[in-house]
Write a protein that holds these residues in place. Structure first.
Motif, PDB file in Angstrom:
ATOM      1  N   THR A 102       0.824  -1.213   0.000  1.00 18.70           N
ATOM      2  CA  THR A 102       0.000   0.000   0.000  1.00 18.70           C
ATOM      3  C   THR A 102       0.851   1.253   0.000  1.00 18.70           C
ATOM      4  OG1 THR A 102      -1.767  -1.171   1.183  1.00 18.70           O
ATOM      5  CG2 THR A 102      -1.787   1.236   1.262  1.00 18.70           C
ATOM      6  N   LEU A 103       1.888   1.301   0.823  1.00 22.37           N
ATOM      7  CA  LEU A 103       2.747   2.483   0.883  1.00 22.37           C
ATOM      8  C   LEU A 103       3.494   2.703  -0.422  1.00 22.37           C
ATOM      9  CD1 LEU A 103       4.234   2.185   4.500  1.00 22.37           C
ATOM     10  CD2 LEU A 103       2.441   3.727   3.709  1.00 22.37           C
ATOM     11  N   VAL A 104       4.175   1.669  -0.900  1.00 25.51           N
ATOM     12  CA  VAL A 104       4.963   1.814  -2.135  1.00 25.51           C
ATOM     13  C   VAL A 104       4.046   2.070  -3.330  1.00 25.51           C
ATOM     14  CG1 VAL A 104       6.569   0.661  -3.694  1.00 25.51           C
ATOM     15  CG2 VAL A 104       6.815   0.374  -1.221  1.00 25.51           C
ATOM     16  N   GLY A 105       2.953   1.328  -3.424  1.00 25.05           N
ATOM     17  CA  GLY A 105       2.044   1.502  -4.550  1.00 25.05           C
ATOM     18  C   GLY A 105       1.386   2.867  -4.572  1.00 25.05           C
ATOM     19  N   THR A 106       1.000   3.371  -3.405  1.00 21.18           N
ATOM     20  CA  THR A 106       0.370   4.694  -3.358  1.00 21.18           C
ATOM     21  C   THR A 106       1.347   5.786  -3.756  1.00 21.18           C
ATOM     22  OG1 THR A 106      -1.103   3.932  -1.592  1.00 21.18           O
ATOM     23  CG2 THR A 106      -0.862   6.303  -1.877  1.00 21.18           C
ATOM     24  N   LEU A 107       2.571   5.712  -3.271  1.00 21.96           N
ATOM     25  CA  LEU A 107       3.582   6.711  -3.646  1.00 21.96           C
ATOM     26  C   LEU A 107       3.849   6.677  -5.151  1.00 21.96           C
ATOM     27  CD1 LEU A 107       6.152   6.383  -0.715  1.00 21.96           C
ATOM     28  CD2 LEU A 107       4.558   8.263  -1.138  1.00 21.96           C
ATOM     29  N   PHE A 108       3.996   5.480  -5.702  1.00 21.03           N
ATOM     30  CA  PHE A 108       4.262   5.362  -7.134  1.00 21.03           C
ATOM     31  C   PHE A 108       3.069   5.854  -7.954  1.00 21.03           C
ATOM     32  CE2 PHE A 108       4.055   2.854 -11.074  1.00 21.03           C
ATOM     33  CZ  PHE A 108       5.265   3.236 -11.662  1.00 21.03           C
ATOM     34  N   SER A 109       1.866   5.471  -7.573  1.00 18.24           N
ATOM     35  CA  SER A 109       0.678   5.883  -8.320  1.00 18.24           C
ATOM     36  C   SER A 109       0.464   7.387  -8.260  1.00 18.24           C
ATOM     37  CB  SER A 109      -0.557   5.153  -7.773  1.00 18.24           C
ATOM     38  OG  SER A 109      -0.438   3.758  -7.946  1.00 18.24           O
ATOM     39  N   MET A 110       0.692   7.980  -7.084  1.00 17.29           N
ATOM     40  CA  MET A 110       0.517   9.422  -6.967  1.00 17.29           C
ATOM     41  C   MET A 110       1.563  10.175  -7.781  1.00 17.29           C
ATOM     42  SD  MET A 110      -2.159  10.250  -5.383  1.00 17.29           S
ATOM     43  CE  MET A 110      -1.753  11.998  -5.296  1.00 17.29           C
ATOM     44  N   ALA A 111       2.796   9.690  -7.781  1.00 16.32           N
ATOM     45  CA  ALA A 111       3.842  10.356  -8.560  1.00 16.32           C
ATOM     46  C   ALA A 111       3.496  10.346 -10.047  1.00 16.32           C
ATOM     47  CB  ALA A 111       5.188   9.672  -8.317  1.00 16.32           C
ATOM     48  N   VAL A 112       3.091   9.189 -10.560  1.00 15.24           N
ATOM     49  CA  VAL A 112       2.747   9.084 -11.978  1.00 15.24           C
ATOM     50  C   VAL A 112       1.501   9.905 -12.298  1.00 15.24           C
ATOM     51  CG1 VAL A 112       2.062   7.502 -13.810  1.00 15.24           C
ATOM     52  CG2 VAL A 112       3.835   6.828 -12.193  1.00 15.24           C
ATOM     53  N   SER A 113       0.493   9.834 -11.455  1.00 15.16           N
ATOM     54  CA  SER A 113      -0.766  10.529 -11.720  1.00 15.16           C
ATOM     55  C   SER A 113      -0.593  12.039 -11.673  1.00 15.16           C
ATOM     56  CB  SER A 113      -1.824  10.089 -10.709  1.00 15.16           C
ATOM     57  OG  SER A 113      -2.076   8.705 -10.810  1.00 15.16           O
ATOM     58  N   VAL A 114       0.158  12.534 -10.685  1.00  9.40           N
ATOM     59  CA  VAL A 114       0.350  13.982 -10.569  1.00  9.40           C
ATOM     60  C   VAL A 114       1.145  14.518 -11.752  1.00  9.40           C
ATOM     61  CG1 VAL A 114       1.543  15.754  -9.231  1.00  9.40           C
ATOM     62  CG2 VAL A 114       0.096  14.088  -8.068  1.00  9.40           C
ATOM     63  N   LEU A 115       2.213  13.833 -12.130  1.00  7.51           N
ATOM     64  CA  LEU A 115       3.018  14.296 -13.267  1.00  7.51           C
ATOM     65  C   LEU A 115       2.204  14.252 -14.557  1.00  7.51           C
ATOM     66  CD1 LEU A 115       6.440  12.567 -12.474  1.00  7.51           C
ATOM     67  CD2 LEU A 115       5.864  14.986 -12.239  1.00  7.51           C
ATOM     68  N   CYS A 116       1.448  13.178 -14.762  1.00  6.83           N
ATOM     69  CA  CYS A 116       0.635  13.070 -15.978  1.00  6.83           C
ATOM     70  C   CYS A 116      -0.459  14.135 -15.996  1.00  6.83           C
ATOM     71  CB  CYS A 116       0.041  11.675 -16.059  1.00  6.83           C
ATOM     72  SG  CYS A 116      -0.947  11.374 -17.537  1.00  6.83           S
ATOM     73  N   ALA A 117      -1.127  14.330 -14.875  1.00  9.20           N
ATOM     74  CA  ALA A 117      -2.204  15.313 -14.823  1.00  9.20           C
ATOM     75  C   ALA A 117      -1.680  16.726 -15.020  1.00  9.20           C
ATOM     76  CB  ALA A 117      -2.931  15.205 -13.479  1.00  9.20           C
ATOM     77  N   TYR A 118      -0.521  17.032 -14.447  1.00 10.46           N
ATOM     78  CA  TYR A 118       0.027  18.382 -14.623  1.00 10.46           C
ATOM     79  C   TYR A 118       0.423  18.627 -16.073  1.00 10.46           C
ATOM     80  CZ  TYR A 118       3.034  22.445 -14.142  1.00 10.46           C
ATOM     81  OH  TYR A 118       3.594  23.692 -14.289  1.00 10.46           O
ATOM     82  N   GLY A 119       1.024  17.620 -16.702  1.00 15.11           N
ATOM     83  CA  GLY A 119       1.383  17.785 -18.102  1.00 15.11           C
ATOM     84  C   GLY A 119       0.165  17.966 -18.996  1.00 15.11           C
ATOM     85  N   LEU A 120      -0.906  17.226 -18.730  1.00 16.96           N
ATOM     86  CA  LEU A 120      -2.111  17.342 -19.534  1.00 16.96           C
ATOM     87  C   LEU A 120      -2.888  18.623 -19.249  1.00 16.96           C
ATOM     88  CD1 LEU A 120      -3.438  13.671 -19.350  1.00 16.96           C
ATOM     89  CD2 LEU A 120      -2.267  14.769 -21.256  1.00 16.96           C
ATOM     90  N   SER A 121      -2.642  19.230 -18.099  1.00 12.26           N
ATOM     91  CA  SER A 121      -3.337  20.478 -17.769  1.00 12.26           C
ATOM     92  C   SER A 121      -2.710  21.699 -18.435  1.00 12.26           C
ATOM     93  CB  SER A 121      -3.356  20.679 -16.250  1.00 12.26           C
ATOM     94  OG  SER A 121      -2.042  20.895 -15.753  1.00 12.26           O
ATOM     95  N   ARG A 122      -1.496  21.555 -18.977  1.00  7.54           N
ATOM     96  CA  ARG A 122      -0.844  22.660 -19.688  1.00  7.54           C
ATOM     97  C   ARG A 122      -1.239  22.591 -21.154  1.00  7.54           C
ATOM     98  NH1 ARG A 122      -0.506  25.696 -15.822  1.00  7.54           N
ATOM     99  NH2 ARG A 122      -1.979  24.149 -15.057  1.00  7.54           N
ATOM    100  N   SER A 123      -1.937  23.584 -21.645  1.00 11.11           N
ATOM    101  CA  SER A 123      -2.469  23.559 -23.005  1.00 11.11           C
ATOM    102  C   SER A 123      -1.379  23.536 -24.065  1.00 11.11           C
ATOM    103  CB  SER A 123      -3.379  24.770 -23.226  1.00 11.11           C
ATOM    104  OG  SER A 123      -2.662  25.987 -23.003  1.00 11.11           O
ATOM    105  N   GLY A 124      -0.204  24.016 -23.734  1.00  8.48           N
ATOM    106  CA  GLY A 124       0.858  24.042 -24.731  1.00  8.48           C
ATOM    107  C   GLY A 124       1.770  22.850 -24.706  1.00  8.48           C
ATOM    108  N   SER A 125       1.486  21.860 -23.890  1.00  3.63           N
ATOM    109  CA  SER A 125       2.359  20.685 -23.806  1.00  3.63           C
ATOM    110  C   SER A 125       2.241  19.853 -25.077  1.00  3.63           C
ATOM    111  CB  SER A 125       1.993  19.836 -22.586  1.00  3.63           C
ATOM    112  OG  SER A 125       0.643  19.441 -22.640  1.00  3.63           O
ATOM    113  N   LEU A 126       3.315  19.133 -25.405  1.00  2.88           N
ATOM    114  CA  LEU A 126       3.418  18.402 -26.656  1.00  2.88           C
ATOM    115  C   LEU A 126       2.454  17.217 -26.679  1.00  2.88           C
ATOM    116  CD1 LEU A 126       4.858  17.986 -29.382  1.00  2.88           C
ATOM    117  CD2 LEU A 126       6.561  16.593 -28.166  1.00  2.88           C
ATOM    118  N   GLY A 127       1.568  17.218 -27.668  1.00  2.00           N
ATOM    119  CA  GLY A 127       0.670  16.089 -27.879  1.00  2.00           C
ATOM    120  C   GLY A 127      -0.284  15.808 -26.742  1.00  2.00           C
ATOM    121  N   HIS A 128      -0.627  16.839 -25.964  1.00  2.00           N
ATOM    122  CA  HIS A 128      -1.453  16.558 -24.787  1.00  2.00           C
ATOM    123  C   HIS A 128      -2.863  16.122 -25.168  1.00  2.00           C
ATOM    124  CE1 HIS A 128      -2.906  20.618 -25.634  1.00  2.00           C
ATOM    125  NE2 HIS A 128      -3.922  20.380 -24.829  1.00  2.00           N
TER     126      HIS A 128
END
Length: 311
Positions: A102-128
């Motif tokens: 639970t600890l390792v999986g939650t940290l990994f999932s949050m890291a991937v989800s936050v980075l992906c969501a932030y990149g997709l929230s920027r309208s000028g990001s490549l291929g978003h």
């Protein structure tokens, strides 16, 4: 006379105003009493089964036999089931496995989800846009169970703890909620930080995440509960009983497939009731969620509603 003339338009506007709908009116005594009864019934419907589970787990074998199964009235309270479960053996090892996954999986999932969501929230990001469409397509179309199993097998993840994390590491729904919240943050604030020389990672870490504590707390809880409650991946990808998480051990107990190591003898001698052990394992499985939920409860409404509306 002037006062009456001045007040006349106000009275006319008040009388001309359309009446409010019934649901916008403040409830009367009957409405308040009805709400109280409904909430009381809902609380009892939730707490009563939990009460039975806890009382049964604390009951002796004699009390359980006299009750014919589940116990509602506590008698002869004993902690033998919990002492035996936590003294070592398969259940204790499974609890440690569940906590670490639970600890390792939650940290990994949050890291991937936050980075992906932030990149997709920027309208000028490549291929978003294409990436966003691809992610959303996975919410409606899936390759199926057999291709997923073959993929895990080909990657050499069978009978490893990574097979409990990687196949379900990312939820597209959670990414969309985070993206919607990130898009609601003032663009002027981000632009001012970028003018001051801040990079994307610094903007994310020092500006976006502190302003998104509510939604981050909610999504973290979602991932943690998902990992803690997961059992299907373990039953599919794990063959070693020593690596099984707590949920799978609980299923084995409920289905009476086998007794955990160290408890079989105690059950056979009559010191423990098998039903008390089952209820005790359920309490241990529910305890972390019950403890953590109140701390993030205040973030649920703000985090989920804001992320959904601003998306």
């Amino acid at each position: 006379m002037k006062t009456e003339l001045a007040e006349a338009p106000a009275r006319e506007r008040w009388w001309a105003a359309p009446p409010r709908p019934v649901w916008e009116e403040p409830p009367g005594r009957a409405g308040l009493a009805g709400k109280g009864l409904v909430l009381t019934f809902a609380c009892l419907a939730i707490l009563f089964p939990l009460w039975i589970v806890v009382v049964t787990s604390l009951s002796s074998r004699k009390t359980i036999d006299e009750a014919g199964g589940l116990v509602m009235v506590p008698q002869d309270i004993t902690f033998v089931a919990y002492r035996e479960l936590l003294s070592g053996g398969q259940v204790s090892r499974a609890a440690v496995v569940s906590v670490l996954v639970t600890l390792v999986g939650t940290l990994f999932s949050m890291a991937v989800s936050v980075l992906c969501a932030y990149g997709l929230s920027r309208s000028g990001s490549l291929g978003h846009r294409w990436i966003l469409m691809t992610l959303m397509a996975t919410m409606f179309f899936s390759a199926g169970l057999i291709p997923s199993y073959l993929l895990v097998q080909s990657l050499g993840l069978m009978d490893t703890y990574l097979s409990l994390i990687l196949p379900s590491a990312v939820s597209v729904f959670n990414i969309l909620v985070l993206r919607g919240f990130f898009m609601g943050i003032s663009q002027e604030l981000v632009d001012s930080a970028r003018i001051d020389g801040a990079g994307e990672f610094r903007i994310l870490w020092q500006i976006v995440l502190p302003l998104s504590r509510a939604v981050v707390a909610v999504i973290t809880l979602f991932y943690a509960v998902g990992y803690w409650s997961a059992w299907f991946n373990a039953s599919l990808y794990l063959n070693d009983q020593d690596k099984m998480p707590l949920q799978n051990v609980m299923i084995q107990l409920v289905q009476k497939q086998q007794a955990p190591v160290g408890l079989g003898q105690a059950i056979k001698t009559g010191e423990l009731s098998g039903l008390a052990v089952q209820m005790a394992v359920m309490v241990l499985a529910l305890l972390p969620v019950a403890v953590l939920s109140p701390f993030v409860q205040k973030h649920f409404r703000k985090g989920m509603l804001t992320g959904a509306v601003k998306g």
